[in-house]
Design a protein around this motif. Structure first.
Motif, short mmCIF file in Angstrom:
data_model
loop_
_atom_site.label_atom_id
_atom_site.label_comp_id
_atom_site.label_asym_id
_atom_site.label_seq_id
_atom_site.Cartn_x
_atom_site.Cartn_y
_atom_site.Cartn_z
N ASP A 61 6.73 8.97 0.69
CA ASP A 61 7.55 7.96 0.02
C ASP A 61 6.93 7.64 -1.34
O ASP A 61 5.72 7.77 -1.55
CB ASP A 61 7.65 6.69 0.86
CG ASP A 61 8.61 6.85 2.04
OD1 ASP A 61 9.43 7.80 2.04
OD2 ASP A 61 8.54 6.02 2.97
N THR A 62 7.78 7.23 -2.26
CA THR A 62 7.33 7.01 -3.63
C THR A 62 6.91 5.56 -3.87
O THR A 62 7.29 4.65 -3.13
CB THR A 62 8.45 7.35 -4.64
OG1 THR A 62 9.54 6.45 -4.43
CG2 THR A 62 8.92 8.80 -4.50
N LEU A 63 6.16 5.39 -4.93
CA LEU A 63 5.76 4.05 -5.34
C LEU A 63 6.99 3.22 -5.73
O LEU A 63 6.98 2.00 -5.58
CB LEU A 63 4.77 4.12 -6.49
CG LEU A 63 3.42 4.74 -6.10
CD1 LEU A 63 2.57 4.98 -7.33
CD2 LEU A 63 2.68 3.86 -5.10
N GLY A 99 6.57 5.31 -10.86
CA GLY A 99 7.26 5.14 -9.59
C GLY A 99 7.61 6.41 -8.85
O GLY A 99 7.89 6.37 -7.65
N GLU A 100 7.57 7.57 -9.51
CA GLU A 100 7.92 8.82 -8.83
C GLU A 100 6.75 9.41 -8.05
O GLU A 100 6.94 10.32 -7.25
CB GLU A 100 8.46 9.85 -9.84
CG GLU A 100 9.79 9.45 -10.44
CD GLU A 100 10.86 9.11 -9.40
OE1 GLU A 100 11.02 9.89 -8.42
OE2 GLU A 100 11.50 8.07 -9.52
N LEU A 101 5.54 8.90 -8.27
CA LEU A 101 4.39 9.38 -7.50
C LEU A 101 4.54 9.00 -6.03
O LEU A 101 5.02 7.92 -5.71
CB LEU A 101 3.10 8.72 -8.01
CG LEU A 101 2.37 9.35 -9.17
CD1 LEU A 101 1.17 8.48 -9.55
CD2 LEU A 101 1.91 10.75 -8.84
N THR A 102 4.12 9.89 -5.15
CA THR A 102 4.12 9.55 -3.73
C THR A 102 2.84 8.78 -3.41
O THR A 102 1.87 8.81 -4.17
CB THR A 102 4.18 10.81 -2.84
OG1 THR A 102 2.97 11.55 -3.02
CG2 THR A 102 5.39 11.67 -3.16
N LEU A 103 2.86 8.10 -2.29
CA LEU A 103 1.66 7.38 -1.85
C LEU A 103 0.49 8.35 -1.71
O LEU A 103 -0.63 8.05 -2.13
CB LEU A 103 1.94 6.67 -0.53
CG LEU A 103 2.82 5.43 -0.65
CD1 LEU A 103 3.43 5.06 0.69
CD2 LEU A 103 2.02 4.27 -1.22
N GLU A 104 0.75 9.52 -1.15
CA GLU A 104 -0.33 10.50 -0.97
C GLU A 104 -0.85 11.01 -2.31
O GLU A 104 -2.06 11.07 -2.53
CB GLU A 104 0.17 11.67 -0.11
CG GLU A 104 -0.94 12.66 0.21
CD GLU A 104 -0.46 13.77 1.13
OE1 GLU A 104 -1.24 14.16 1.99
OE2 GLU A 104 0.69 14.24 0.98
N ALA A 105 0.05 11.35 -3.24
CA ALA A 105 -0.38 11.87 -4.55
C ALA A 105 -1.18 10.83 -5.33
O ALA A 105 -2.06 11.18 -6.11
CB ALA A 105 0.84 12.32 -5.35
N ALA A 106 -0.89 9.56 -5.09
CA ALA A 106 -1.61 8.49 -5.78
C ALA A 106 -2.96 8.19 -5.12
O ALA A 106 -3.71 7.34 -5.59
CB ALA A 106 -0.76 7.22 -5.81
N GLY A 107 -3.28 8.89 -4.04
CA GLY A 107 -4.54 8.67 -3.34
C GLY A 107 -4.54 7.42 -2.47
O GLY A 107 -5.60 6.89 -2.15
N LEU A 108 -3.36 6.96 -2.08
CA LEU A 108 -3.24 5.71 -1.33
C LEU A 108 -2.95 5.91 0.15
O LEU A 108 -2.69 4.96 0.87
CB LEU A 108 -2.15 4.84 -1.98
CG LEU A 108 -2.42 4.48 -3.43
CD1 LEU A 108 -1.18 3.89 -4.07
CD2 LEU A 108 -3.61 3.53 -3.53
N HIS A 109 -3.01 7.14 0.62
CA HIS A 109 -2.79 7.45 2.04
C HIS A 109 -4.15 7.51 2.73
O HIS A 109 -5.08 8.05 2.14
CB HIS A 109 -2.05 8.79 2.17
CG HIS A 109 -1.87 9.25 3.58
ND1 HIS A 109 -0.99 8.64 4.43
CD2 HIS A 109 -2.50 10.20 4.30
CE1 HIS A 109 -1.06 9.25 5.61
NE2 HIS A 109 -1.98 10.18 5.54
N PRO A 110 -4.37 6.96 3.89
CA PRO A 110 -3.43 6.44 4.88
C PRO A 110 -3.22 4.93 4.82
O PRO A 110 -2.49 4.38 5.64
CB PRO A 110 -4.11 6.82 6.20
CG PRO A 110 -5.57 6.69 5.90
CD PRO A 110 -5.71 7.14 4.46
N GLN A 111 -3.86 4.26 3.86
CA GLN A 111 -3.76 2.80 3.84
C GLN A 111 -3.89 2.32 2.41
O GLN A 111 -4.71 2.82 1.65
CB GLN A 111 -4.90 2.24 4.69
CG GLN A 111 -4.94 0.76 4.83
CD GLN A 111 -6.02 0.39 5.84
OE1 GLN A 111 -6.08 0.95 6.93
NE2 GLN A 111 -6.86 -0.54 5.47
#
Length: 122
Positions: A61-63, A99-111
């Motif tokens: 999912d995206t930002l 906003g098009e960055l995904t949570l994973e691409a932004a380094g924000l996965h898993p929390q």
């Protein structure tokens, strides 16, 4: 005449608030369904001016979707239209521009834990 003008201004302000509330509800309803916990799911906590809210998102999912969710959680009398989401660790700022960055691409996965930073008025 002044009382009529004041009533007109108040009616327009109330209509604008109602339209904004409807827009935020629609944005919240347009989000994908909240996924169950799992390895491909990111838990997002947002510290809002009134308290904390949390939700699970797919790591793809995206930002933009996270920002729409945060905006939909704002109080009706405190619309959030111009804000950033700030993560201290890892250091990251989610803005309208990325906003098009995904949570994973932004380094924000898993929390991810965000502080909501509203733009300064003026």
């Amino acid at each position: 005449a002044a009382a009529t003008a004041a009533a007109q201004v108040e009616a327009e302000a109330e209509a604008a608030r109602a339209a904004l509330a409807a827009d935020r509800r629609a944005a919240g309803q347009a989000l994908p369904e909240e996924p169950p916990s799992g390895p491909d799911v990111t838990t997002v906590l947002a510290r809002m001016p009134f308290g904390r809210v949390s939700r699970r998102f797919a790591k793809e999912d995206t930002l933009r979707q996270v920002r729409a969710w945060v905006a939909s959680q704002a109080a009706v009398d405190s619309p959030m239209t111009d804000f950033d989401l700030v993560s201290n660790y890892p250091r990251f700022i989610a803005t309208a521009g990325n906003g098009e960055l995904t949570l994973e691409a932004a380094g924000l996965h898993p929390q991810a834990t965000f502080f909501v930073k509203e733009a300064e008025a003026g």
